[in-house]
Motif scaffolding. Structure first.
Motif, PDB file in Angstrom:
ATOM      1  N   LYS A  69       0.845  -1.204   0.000  1.00  0.00           N
ATOM      2  CA  LYS A  69       0.000   0.000   0.000  1.00  0.00           C
ATOM      3  C   LYS A  69       0.876   1.249   0.000  1.00  0.00           C
ATOM      4  CE  LYS A  69      -3.272   2.512   2.976  1.00  0.00           C
ATOM      5  NZ  LYS A  69      -2.353   3.598   3.406  1.00  0.00           N
ATOM      6  N   LEU A  74      -1.035  -1.467  -3.782  1.00  0.00           N
ATOM      7  CA  LEU A  74      -2.301  -1.984  -3.261  1.00  0.00           C
ATOM      8  C   LEU A  74      -3.029  -0.848  -2.552  1.00  0.00           C
ATOM      9  CD1 LEU A  74      -1.294  -5.443  -1.687  1.00  0.00           C
ATOM     10  CD2 LEU A  74      -2.559  -5.084  -3.818  1.00  0.00           C
ATOM     11  N   ARG A  75      -4.355  -0.977  -2.485  1.00  0.00           N
ATOM     12  CA  ARG A  75      -5.192  -0.047  -1.717  1.00  0.00           C
ATOM     13  C   ARG A  75      -6.083  -0.856  -0.793  1.00  0.00           C
ATOM     14  NH1 ARG A  75      -6.863   0.785  -6.692  1.00  0.00           N
ATOM     15  NH2 ARG A  75      -9.025   0.468  -6.014  1.00  0.00           N
ATOM     16  N   ASP A  77      -9.063  -0.182  -0.016  1.00  0.00           N
ATOM     17  CA  ASP A  77     -10.420  -0.239  -0.557  1.00  0.00           C
ATOM     18  C   ASP A  77     -10.479  -1.028  -1.866  1.00  0.00           C
ATOM     19  OD1 ASP A  77      -9.148   1.519  -2.271  1.00  0.00           O
ATOM     20  OD2 ASP A  77     -10.615   3.143  -2.049  1.00  0.00           O
ATOM     21  N   GLN A  78      -9.356  -1.590  -2.287  1.00  0.00           N
ATOM     22  CA  GLN A  78      -9.317  -2.411  -3.496  1.00  0.00           C
ATOM     23  C   GLN A  78     -10.101  -3.692  -3.261  1.00  0.00           C
ATOM     24  OE1 GLN A  78      -5.298  -2.654  -4.754  1.00  0.00           O
ATOM     25  NE2 GLN A  78      -5.749  -3.586  -6.741  1.00  0.00           N
ATOM     26  N   THR A  79     -10.816  -4.166  -4.264  1.00  0.00           N
ATOM     27  CA  THR A  79     -11.674  -5.329  -4.047  1.00  0.00           C
ATOM     28  C   THR A  79     -10.979  -6.623  -4.443  1.00  0.00           C
ATOM     29  OG1 THR A  79     -12.741  -5.378  -6.225  1.00  0.00           O
ATOM     30  CG2 THR A  79     -13.672  -3.884  -4.555  1.00  0.00           C
ATOM     31  N   ASP A  82     -10.226  -7.703  -8.122  1.00  0.00           N
ATOM     32  CA  ASP A  82      -9.022  -7.338  -8.864  1.00  0.00           C
ATOM     33  C   ASP A  82      -8.033  -8.491  -8.935  1.00  0.00           C
ATOM     34  OD1 ASP A  82      -9.961  -4.817  -9.366  1.00  0.00           O
ATOM     35  OD2 ASP A  82      -8.781  -3.841  -7.800  1.00  0.00           O
ATOM     36  N   ARG A  91     -16.511  -8.497  -5.778  1.00  0.00           N
ATOM     37  CA  ARG A  91     -16.516  -7.040  -5.917  1.00  0.00           C
ATOM     38  C   ARG A  91     -17.008  -6.330  -4.658  1.00  0.00           C
ATOM     39  NH1 ARG A  91     -14.987  -5.350 -10.593  1.00  0.00           N
ATOM     40  NH2 ARG A  91     -15.059  -6.707 -12.430  1.00  0.00           N
ATOM     41  N   THR A  94     -13.363  -5.976   0.195  1.00  0.00           N
ATOM     42  CA  THR A  94     -12.146  -5.185   0.067  1.00  0.00           C
ATOM     43  C   THR A  94     -10.996  -5.850   0.826  1.00  0.00           C
ATOM     44  OG1 THR A  94     -12.559  -3.855   2.051  1.00  0.00           O
ATOM     45  CG2 THR A  94     -13.525  -3.070  -0.038  1.00  0.00           C
TER      46      THR A  94
END
Length: 354
Positions: A69, A74-75, A77-79, A82, A91, A94
């Protein structure tokens, strides 16, 4: 007092061998082993004996996510879509959900997984097995807390896809070696490890009646596959809480209690060491929550970042006191073997103030 608590556990036969470490950001304050790393050869357990640390692995997995991150790879809040778009509902999940056990993904240790469950050795293989799982979810993502080993296995896939290397190599190159953790690796059943302790179980739970623990032909990867020593675990704690693995801001975020829908704390996480009844937490613990890879618990009025681990033949605890930067590590080579000495030492530490 430490010696008497440890010797008592070994003499009672509740644990074959035990390693205890206490340290702060400057280094070890106490490091010692008790009992035996191997009952047949009578090899003694010491501070450099290598034990499986089981779910304490999750603290490393969470740190690896946060490292990615901070690099912008990476985030939170990324699902999950991905990385594993074929998983139904991906989806809506997170990385933050997975890290805080609020994704709702059914935990494989609670049953419901297909026959292929026992055959996976990578996150990608595990993700394919998830497609056959019934039930897949216990609740909608973000609405509740429920400890999920499977969620942490999937995080290895996110780490690998973002970094372009394997989970094991990422941890070795980016965490273990920089932190001076020379005895620590992502373990595999057939690995030869110098100073490895053998794992034991008690026959019918009776103290002093040891047998070899049931063999595991696969370990739970990023949910609980690391092996380490008490010496190395103090190095890990000093580096992590000293801001040398991830930034102090990331440490603060990881050790902040998670929330669910409406901003409510996850509360009553109750991921107690094996040996405690999850429905009946020890009386000395209050304000139990989970952050990102760490359990946030108050013991005897003192706030801690804490994690336990239990796997066939091994039991481990790491408790870091946030009010004085003090870490307690216990590693044992018997199922549930560190529960009693850990409780005794927590009581001793709880009676003092920094």
């Amino acid at each position: 007092m430490i010696d008497s608590i440890a010797h008592n556990a070994v003499e009672k036969g509740t644990v074959a061998g035990l390693a205890i470490g206490i340290g702060d950001k400057h280094g070890p304050l106490f490091l010692r082993g008790y009992g035996f790393a191997n009952l047949e050869t009578r090899a003694p357990a010491d501070e450099n004996s290598v034990f499986r640390i089981a779910s304490i692995t999750k603290t490393f997995t969470a740190a690896a996510v946060m490292m990615q991150k901070e690099k912008g790879k990476l985030r939170l809040d990324q699902t999950l879509a991905d990385f594993y778009p074929d998983i139904p509902g991906a989806r809506d999940i997170t990385l933050r959900h997975l890290l805080s056990h609020t994704a709702g993904l059914h935990d494989y240790s609670q049953g419901g997984y297909p026959a292929s469950y026992g055959k996976w050795s990578t996150a990608d293989e595990f993700a394919r097995g998830v497609l056959e799982m019934k039930p897949l979810y216990d609740f909608p993502p973000g609405t509740r807390y429920n400890y999920s080993n499977g969620g942490y296995v999937l995080l290895a896939g996110a780490i690998e896809k973002a970094s372009g290397t394997t989970y094991a190599k990422f941890l070795k190159d980016r965490i273990f070696l920089p932190c001076g953790m020379t005895a620590t690796e992502v373990d595999a059943p057939l690995d030869v490890a110098v100073r490895r302790a053998d794992g034991y179980s008690l026959i019918d739970g009776k103290p002093g009646t040891f047998r070899h623990a049931d063999y595991m032909d696969r370990l739970p990867l990023s949910a609980g596959a690391i092996r380490s020593s008490a010496t190395d675990m103090l190095r890990w704690s000093a580096a992590f809480f000293g801001g040398r693995v991830v930034s102090p801001a990331s440490v603060a975020e990881m050790t902040k209690p998670a929330t669910v829908t409406g901003g409510t704390l996850v509360g009553d996480a109750r991921w107690w060491p094996p040996g405690f009844d999850p429905g009946k937490p020890p009386a000395f613990a209050t304000d139990d929550n989970y952050g990102l890879g760490w359990e946030m618990t108050t013991f005897y009025g003192r706030p801690t970042a804490n994690h336990s681990g239990g796997i066939n033949g091994f039991n481990a605890m790491l408790t870091h006191y946030l009010d004085e930067d003090l870490t307690l590590v216990l590693l044992g080579n018997t199922d549930n073997g560190v529960v009693e000495p850990w409780s005794g030492l927590i009581q001793q530490l709880g009676s003092r103030r920094p």
